[in-house]
Design a protein around this motif. Sequence first.
Motif, PDB file in Angstrom:
ATOM      1  N   UNK A   1       0.826  -1.203   0.000  1.00  0.00           N
ATOM      2  CA  UNK A   1       0.000   0.000   0.000  1.00  0.00           C
ATOM      3  C   UNK A   1       0.864   1.258   0.000  1.00  0.00           C
ATOM      4  N   UNK A   2       1.988   1.202   0.739  1.00  0.00           N
ATOM      5  CA  UNK A   2       2.899   2.351   0.783  1.00  0.00           C
ATOM      6  C   UNK A   2       3.531   2.594  -0.583  1.00  0.00           C
ATOM      7  N   UNK A   3       3.924   1.528  -1.273  1.00  0.00           N
ATOM      8  CA  UNK A   3       4.509   1.645  -2.605  1.00  0.00           C
ATOM      9  C   UNK A   3       3.526   2.299  -3.573  1.00  0.00           C
ATOM     10  N   UNK A   4       2.273   1.877  -3.504  1.00  0.00           N
ATOM     11  CA  UNK A   4       1.251   2.447  -4.379  1.00  0.00           C
ATOM     12  C   UNK A   4       1.000   3.915  -4.034  1.00  0.00           C
TER      13      UNK A   4
ATOM     14  N   UNK B   1       3.862  10.524  -7.319  1.00  0.00           N
ATOM     15  CA  UNK B   1       5.013  10.761  -8.191  1.00  0.00           C
ATOM     16  C   UNK B   1       6.357  10.548  -7.498  1.00  0.00           C
ATOM     17  N   UNK B   2       6.370   9.767  -6.389  1.00  0.00           N
ATOM     18  CA  UNK B   2       7.603   9.464  -5.680  1.00  0.00           C
ATOM     19  C   UNK B   2       7.846   7.961  -5.665  1.00  0.00           C
ATOM     20  N   UNK B   3       7.627   7.301  -6.793  1.00  0.00           N
ATOM     21  CA  UNK B   3       7.760   5.849  -6.851  1.00  0.00           C
ATOM     22  C   UNK B   3       9.140   5.361  -6.445  1.00  0.00           C
ATOM     23  N   UNK B   4       9.185   4.238  -5.723  1.00  0.00           N
ATOM     24  CA  UNK B   4      10.449   3.680  -5.238  1.00  0.00           C
ATOM     25  C   UNK B   4      11.073   2.764  -6.284  1.00  0.00           C
ATOM     26  N   UNK B   5      12.398   2.743  -6.342  1.00  0.00           N
ATOM     27  CA  UNK B   5      13.114   1.793  -7.181  1.00  0.00           C
ATOM     28  C   UNK B   5      13.296   0.499  -6.391  1.00  0.00           C
ATOM     29  N   UNK B   6      13.804  -0.538  -7.057  1.00  0.00           N
ATOM     30  CA  UNK B   6      14.024  -1.812  -6.369  1.00  0.00           C
ATOM     31  C   UNK B   6      15.056  -1.656  -5.255  1.00  0.00           C
TER      32      UNK B   6
ATOM     33  N   UNK C   1      11.493  14.756  -5.054  1.00  0.00           N
ATOM     34  CA  UNK C   1      11.548  13.346  -4.648  1.00  0.00           C
ATOM     35  C   UNK C   1      12.924  12.862  -4.282  1.00  0.00           C
ATOM     36  N   UNK C   2      13.790  13.749  -3.808  1.00  0.00           N
ATOM     37  CA  UNK C   2      15.139  13.322  -3.403  1.00  0.00           C
ATOM     38  C   UNK C   2      15.034  12.279  -2.292  1.00  0.00           C
TER      39      UNK C   2
END
Length: 254
Positions: free
Chosen positions: A30-33, A39-44, A243-244
């Motif tokens: 849910x946090x990832x979504x 617009x702050x999507x996480x990378x792997x 989004x730093x």
Amino acid sequence: MKKGGEVTIGLPLGPKKTIFTPKEEDEIEAYLKYMEERLFGLTTIELRRLAYQLAVKNGKAHNFNTDKKMAGVDWLKGFLKRHQNLSIRKPEATSAARAMGFNKVAVSKFYQLLGYIYDKFELTPDKIYNCDETGISVVSKTKSKILAIKGRKQMGSLSSAERGQTITVEICFNAAGIYMPPLMIFPRQRMKPELLDRAPPGTIAVCNPRGWITSEIFLTWFKNFIKFSGATPTNHILLLLDGHVSHTQNLESD
């Protein structure tokens, strides 16, 4: 044990126990979504670091890499297999990601979200803040002309640092034109009071060997921002920032 001259090794039966419970993994999903929608999507890599932070903070028994402070690739693969509605793409360079993100769809989505927040909380200009970092070099780029001997091809002047050092400054103000006292990050190990001589009243100073902002330093600033803005669960304040990683990958400030 040995049977008929052969060595057998006992292995646990059944599926391998996961680090997090199904409910906890659902919360991570849910946090990832939530972050992607804003617009702050996480990378792997960022997801693996987040998993490590969560495991440590919640006292979970884990076999994550304590040197790199991140979960392993095997955990990532297992997590994605258990949450197949997620699609985490290969991380790209920051400059490329920004260039691709600046398109009509992304910009429209941002302003739709911004308008929704404005209307939902009925925000006035004094409750809308923007913050960002800027770098200030201790070596001036332009110098005044000096008197020198005619015909001399090369002239120099003393400077505090030949290559120059950069001081990072966190600047924040609201739409009503009110500025928050800045935070200054000096590229050194220890703080000296005289570094703040003639600084604006209320200026906060911290040190970092490279002079860069980190998640810990941003958290220090963020706590001061809450006090300055008067933000509470009932007094809603909007803070706009980029989004730093130091802004978005901090469990305490999230």
